[in-house]
Design a protein around this motif. Sequence first.
Motif, PDB file in Angstrom:
ATOM      1  N   MET A   1       0.805  -1.220   0.000  1.00  0.00           N
ATOM      2  CA  MET A   1       0.000   0.000   0.000  1.00  0.00           C
ATOM      3  C   MET A   1       0.847   1.282   0.000  1.00  0.00           C
ATOM      4  O   MET A   1       0.297   2.373   0.053  1.00  0.00           O
ATOM      5  CB  MET A   1      -0.920  -0.001   1.232  1.00  0.00           C
ATOM      6  N   ASN A   2       2.172   1.132  -0.028  1.00  0.00           N
ATOM      7  CA  ASN A   2       3.071   2.293   0.059  1.00  0.00           C
ATOM      8  C   ASN A   2       2.665   3.169   1.245  1.00  0.00           C
ATOM      9  O   ASN A   2       2.553   4.386   1.146  1.00  0.00           O
ATOM     10  CB  ASN A   2       3.071   3.094  -1.243  1.00  0.00           C
ATOM     11  N   LEU A   3       2.456   2.524   2.368  1.00  0.00           N
ATOM     12  CA  LEU A   3       1.910   3.158   3.558  1.00  0.00           C
ATOM     13  C   LEU A   3       2.962   4.006   4.268  1.00  0.00           C
ATOM     14  O   LEU A   3       4.081   3.549   4.503  1.00  0.00           O
ATOM     15  CB  LEU A   3       1.398   2.068   4.503  1.00  0.00           C
ATOM     16  N   LYS A   4       2.585   5.212   4.619  1.00  0.00           N
ATOM     17  CA  LYS A   4       3.463   6.130   5.352  1.00  0.00           C
ATOM     18  C   LYS A   4       2.913   6.313   6.764  1.00  0.00           C
ATOM     19  O   LYS A   4       1.709   6.358   6.969  1.00  0.00           O
ATOM     20  CB  LYS A   4       3.542   7.491   4.652  1.00  0.00           C
ATOM     21  N   PRO A   5       3.815   6.464   7.736  1.00  0.00           N
ATOM     22  CA  PRO A   5       3.365   6.647   9.122  1.00  0.00           C
ATOM     23  C   PRO A   5       2.658   7.993   9.311  1.00  0.00           C
ATOM     24  O   PRO A   5       3.019   8.982   8.680  1.00  0.00           O
ATOM     25  CB  PRO A   5       4.653   6.624   9.943  1.00  0.00           C
ATOM     26  N   ASN A   6       1.681   8.004  10.207  1.00  0.00           N
ATOM     27  CA  ASN A   6       1.049   9.264  10.595  1.00  0.00           C
ATOM     28  C   ASN A   6       2.114  10.144  11.258  1.00  0.00           C
ATOM     29  O   ASN A   6       2.956   9.630  12.005  1.00  0.00           O
ATOM     30  CB  ASN A   6      -0.047   9.024  11.632  1.00  0.00           C
ATOM     31  N   PRO A   7       2.064  11.447  11.050  1.00  0.00           N
ATOM     32  CA  PRO A   7       3.028  12.340  11.709  1.00  0.00           C
ATOM     33  C   PRO A   7       3.005  12.221  13.238  1.00  0.00           C
ATOM     34  O   PRO A   7       4.040  12.363  13.885  1.00  0.00           O
ATOM     35  CB  PRO A   7       2.578  13.736  11.271  1.00  0.00           C
ATOM     36  N   GLU A   8       1.847  11.899  13.806  1.00  0.00           N
ATOM     37  CA  GLU A   8       1.720  11.782  15.263  1.00  0.00           C
ATOM     38  C   GLU A   8       2.662  10.740  15.853  1.00  0.00           C
ATOM     39  O   GLU A   8       3.130  10.883  16.981  1.00  0.00           O
ATOM     40  CB  GLU A   8       0.270  11.418  15.653  1.00  0.00           C
ATOM     41  N   PHE A   9       2.938   9.676  15.096  1.00  0.00           N
ATOM     42  CA  PHE A   9       3.790   8.608  15.623  1.00  0.00           C
ATOM     43  C   PHE A   9       5.205   9.081  15.937  1.00  0.00           C
ATOM     44  O   PHE A   9       5.838   8.570  16.851  1.00  0.00           O
ATOM     45  CB  PHE A   9       3.876   7.441  14.631  1.00  0.00           C
ATOM     46  N   TYR A  10       5.707  10.028  15.183  1.00  0.00           N
ATOM     47  CA  TYR A  10       7.097  10.452  15.358  1.00  0.00           C
ATOM     48  C   TYR A  10       7.359  11.063  16.738  1.00  0.00           C
ATOM     49  O   TYR A  10       8.473  10.969  17.249  1.00  0.00           O
ATOM     50  CB  TYR A  10       7.497  11.439  14.263  1.00  0.00           C
ATOM     51  N   LEU A  11       6.354  11.690  17.316  1.00  0.00           N
ATOM     52  CA  LEU A  11       6.538  12.344  18.612  1.00  0.00           C
ATOM     53  C   LEU A  11       6.044  11.515  19.792  1.00  0.00           C
ATOM     54  O   LEU A  11       6.401  11.795  20.929  1.00  0.00           O
ATOM     55  CB  LEU A  11       5.846  13.710  18.625  1.00  0.00           C
ATOM     56  N   MET A  12       5.263  10.483  19.528  1.00  0.00           N
ATOM     57  CA  MET A  12       4.723   9.668  20.623  1.00  0.00           C
ATOM     58  C   MET A  12       5.855   9.033  21.429  1.00  0.00           C
ATOM     59  O   MET A  12       6.782   8.456  20.874  1.00  0.00           O
ATOM     60  CB  MET A  12       3.811   8.567  20.082  1.00  0.00           C
ATOM     61  N   GLY A  13       5.760   9.188  22.735  1.00  0.00           N
ATOM     62  CA  GLY A  13       6.782   8.637  23.618  1.00  0.00           C
ATOM     63  C   GLY A  13       8.023   9.489  23.691  1.00  0.00           C
ATOM     64  O   GLY A  13       8.968   9.156  24.406  1.00  0.00           O
ATOM     65  N   ARG A  14       8.045  10.592  22.939  1.00  0.00           N
ATOM     66  CA  ARG A  14       9.176  11.531  22.984  1.00  0.00           C
ATOM     67  C   ARG A  14       8.745  12.846  23.623  1.00  0.00           C
ATOM     68  O   ARG A  14       9.505  13.470  24.328  1.00  0.00           O
ATOM     69  CB  ARG A  14       9.688  11.840  21.579  1.00  0.00           C
ATOM     70  N   VAL A  15       7.518  13.265  23.302  1.00  0.00           N
ATOM     71  CA  VAL A  15       6.972  14.521  23.794  1.00  0.00           C
ATOM     72  C   VAL A  15       5.768  14.181  24.653  1.00  0.00           C
ATOM     73  O   VAL A  15       4.901  13.396  24.240  1.00  0.00           O
ATOM     74  CB  VAL A  15       6.551  15.434  22.611  1.00  0.00           C
ATOM     75  N   LYS A  16       5.724  14.763  25.818  1.00  0.00           N
ATOM     76  CA  LYS A  16       4.614  14.479  26.735  1.00  0.00           C
ATOM     77  C   LYS A  16       3.296  14.889  26.094  1.00  0.00           C
ATOM     78  O   LYS A  16       3.146  16.010  25.612  1.00  0.00           O
ATOM     79  CB  LYS A  16       4.822  15.212  28.044  1.00  0.00           C
TER      80      LYS A  16
END
Length: 184
Positions: A160-175
Amino acid sequence: MDSLLTDQRLWTHCRLSGFAPNVFSALSYRPEELRCFINYYGVVMEPRGNLTKADKEMIIVATSSENNCLYCIIAHGALHRIFSKDPYLADQLAANWKSASIDERQRAILEFAMDVCQCKPLSKERFENLYKHGLTKDDAWDIGAVASLFALSNRMAYLMNLKPNPEFYLMGRVKKEKTPEETK
């Protein structure tokens, strides 16, 4: 996709994370397959035995890295950061699990998972190494089930040439700021 939000597991995931992961939208191309995927994912990822949620996410990140699946590395790296409460390990696992800061139990889990991921014969020594670290035959099954499910998931993400949601990049890094619902 909206009609699928009645699925309890899917709805719970979206409500807890605050967004619908792209994989759900993409798999909704075939709603029955999405329902089956969500149900199997829920069963495989359910806490049981001696594997924690962090252990299972560790398996996903390492095997998804082996399979070059950007979506799963990023999405499950985020979940690993949350469940392990370690902001660094998921990145190490994605880059090279063999040099990651893991203990011997985690190494035994990943050696076993990587043999499954790479379709290598599982030696008696691999099982014995798990047992030596307090893991059981059922835990070995669970390790294999996680690695196998994500072999499928990795390939579907590729299809599906699936790309991650932008939200995932900060999860667990930014409160995460709590919603009014969560503060009650």
